[in-house]
Design a protein around this motif. Structure first.
Motif, short mmCIF file in Angstrom:
data_model
loop_
_atom_site.label_atom_id
_atom_site.label_comp_id
_atom_site.label_asym_id
_atom_site.label_seq_id
_atom_site.Cartn_x
_atom_site.Cartn_y
_atom_site.Cartn_z
N SER A 41 0.81 -1.23 0.00
CA SER A 41 0.00 0.00 0.00
C SER A 41 0.84 1.27 0.00
O SER A 41 0.31 2.35 0.28
N LYS A 42 2.12 1.18 -0.31
CA LYS A 42 2.96 2.38 -0.33
C LYS A 42 2.35 3.43 -1.27
O LYS A 42 1.91 3.11 -2.36
N LEU A 43 2.35 4.67 -0.81
CA LEU A 43 1.85 5.83 -1.55
C LEU A 43 0.34 5.80 -1.77
O LEU A 43 -0.22 6.70 -2.39
N GLU A 62 4.30 -1.84 3.67
CA GLU A 62 4.67 -0.45 3.45
C GLU A 62 6.18 -0.35 3.27
O GLU A 62 6.94 -1.12 3.87
N ASN A 63 6.62 0.64 2.47
CA ASN A 63 8.05 0.80 2.20
C ASN A 63 8.70 1.89 3.03
O ASN A 63 9.90 1.87 3.24
N TYR A 64 7.91 2.89 3.43
CA TYR A 64 8.48 4.07 4.08
C TYR A 64 7.92 4.17 5.49
O TYR A 64 6.70 4.24 5.68
N MET A 207 5.52 -10.08 -7.45
CA MET A 207 4.84 -8.80 -7.40
C MET A 207 3.76 -8.82 -8.50
O MET A 207 3.45 -9.87 -9.04
N SER A 208 3.18 -7.67 -8.82
CA SER A 208 2.06 -7.67 -9.77
C SER A 208 2.41 -8.38 -11.08
O SER A 208 1.60 -9.12 -11.62
N ASP A 209 3.62 -8.13 -11.59
CA ASP A 209 3.95 -8.65 -12.92
C ASP A 209 4.42 -10.10 -12.93
O ASP A 209 4.40 -10.73 -13.98
N GLY A 225 1.07 -4.70 -5.29
CA GLY A 225 0.60 -3.32 -5.16
C GLY A 225 -0.33 -2.94 -6.30
O GLY A 225 -1.55 -2.88 -6.16
N THR A 226 0.25 -2.67 -7.45
CA THR A 226 -0.48 -2.11 -8.59
C THR A 226 -1.71 -2.93 -8.97
O THR A 226 -2.78 -2.37 -9.23
N ALA A 227 -1.60 -4.24 -9.02
CA ALA A 227 -2.73 -5.06 -9.45
C ALA A 227 -3.89 -4.99 -8.45
O ALA A 227 -5.03 -5.27 -8.81
N PRO A 231 -2.75 2.09 -10.39
CA PRO A 231 -1.46 2.80 -10.41
C PRO A 231 -1.23 3.59 -9.12
O PRO A 231 -2.17 4.12 -8.55
N ARG A 232 0.04 3.63 -8.69
CA ARG A 232 0.35 4.37 -7.46
C ARG A 232 0.34 5.87 -7.72
O ARG A 232 0.86 6.33 -8.73
N PRO A 233 -0.23 6.66 -6.79
CA PRO A 233 -0.09 8.12 -6.87
C PRO A 233 1.40 8.48 -6.82
O PRO A 233 2.18 7.72 -6.23
C1 LIG Z 1 6.29 -1.65 -4.54
C2 LIG Z 1 6.75 -3.01 -4.13
C3 LIG Z 1 6.00 -4.16 -4.43
C4 LIG Z 1 4.73 -4.14 -5.24
O1 LIG Z 1 4.99 -3.86 -6.58
P1 LIG Z 1 3.80 -3.89 -7.68
O2 LIG Z 1 4.53 -4.06 -8.96
O3 LIG Z 1 3.09 -2.59 -7.57
O4 LIG Z 1 2.93 -5.05 -7.38
C5 LIG Z 1 6.46 -5.38 -3.94
N1 LIG Z 1 7.60 -5.47 -3.21
C6 LIG Z 1 8.34 -4.40 -2.91
C7 LIG Z 1 9.57 -4.57 -2.10
C8 LIG Z 1 7.95 -3.14 -3.36
O5 LIG Z 1 8.71 -2.08 -3.06
#
Ligand SMILES: *Cc1c(COP(=O)(O)O)cnc(C)c1O
Length: 242
Positions: A41-43, A62-64, A207-209, A225-227, A231-233
């Motif tokens: 859910s980052k951003l 979360e990343n931050y 991840m999504s891809d 995230g994205t899927a 798209p992230r803000p």
């Molecule tokens: C942003 C992120 C994801 C998710 O990426 P998406 O391509 O949006 O699914 C997964 N893992 C890490 C470590 C990330 O920073």
């Protein structure tokens, strides 16, 4: 029971990703429920997390750290397991030890020692994955494979941590790195059998891809995230500069 207060788009994306995971699990001949979904859910705003939680999602990544703390405060009424998946500096370990349930991005002993020392006594041990730098010589994030056994051996002794597994962020499209992490995980367990008591059951990759390929390679936790959110803000710092 279909939760009717969930925004349609969130529910549709969550169902589509869940179906994709189920299909990949079945195609790989793996057991139902063997792959968990971590919503990244980052951003994304707190409301987007709230919507996905209403659909049935409980694990969020979360990343931050600062951004995560703000959302935790807004969402304190929800039962969410918070995972840190981004780089962690030593000046942030205390608040992470106090507020998160998982850290996927530990790549050096100093950070692990601080997290263990700072984990509050009334909380269960903090779940840890070691981030491995399998394929990216340019990136400084992640422990190099040659140093992994020593790091794992030291981290597994820290009393307030549970070493649960390994995490990788491969270069896009590098499916060989997914198989390599699965092999590294199995080899490490064979060399350090006491790890099974932690239990060492987590392969955080996909991840999504590439979540389908990651599940085929043995992932137990896909970080999406994205899927899930669309798209992230753009980061707030870019917005306010205009
Ligand atoms: C942003 C992120 C994801 C998710 O990426 P998406 O391509 O949006 O699914 C997964 N893992 C890490 C470590 C990330 O920073």
């Amino acid at each position: 029971m279909a939760p009717d207060h969930v925004p349609d788009a969130s529910l549709a994306r969550w169902q589509a990703v869940s179906a994709r995971i189920e299909a990949a699990v079945a195609a790989a001949g793996r057991a139902d429920g063997s792959v968990s979904l971590l919503a990244v859910s980052k951003l994304q705003p707190a409301d987007a997390i709230r919507a996905l939680h209403a659909a049935g999602q409980h694990d969020f990544g979360e990343n931050y750290v600062q951004e995560a703390l703000a959302k935790m405060a807004e969402l304190a009424d929800l039962d969410i397991r918070w995972h840190l998946i981004g780089p962690l500096q030593s000046n942030k370990t205390r608040v992470v030890a106090e507020r998160f349930d998982w850290v996927h991005s530990v790549d050096r002993l100093k950070i692990a020692e601080r997290l263990s020392a700072q984990r509050p006594e009334q909380l269960p041990p903090l779940n840890i994955c070691l981030q491995v730098n399998i394929d990216d010589e340019d990136s400084k994030a992640g422990c190099v494979p040659d140093d992994l056994e020593a790091l794992a051996g030291a981290v597994m002794m820290l009393p307030r941590l549970r070493l649960r597994g390994l995490m990788v962020i491969p270069r896009p499209g590098n499916h060989a790195a997914l198989a390599a992490l699965a092999k590294t995980h199995a080899d490490l367990l064979a060399r350090l059998p006491a790890l099974s008591q932690q239990p060492f059951d987590t392969l955080s990759m996909g991840m999504s891809d590439d979540l389908d390929a990651a599940i085929a390679a043995g992932s137990s936790c896909v970080r999406v995230g994205t899927a899930l959110f669309g798209p992230r803000p753009v980061a707030a710092s870019n917005v306010t500069e205009s």
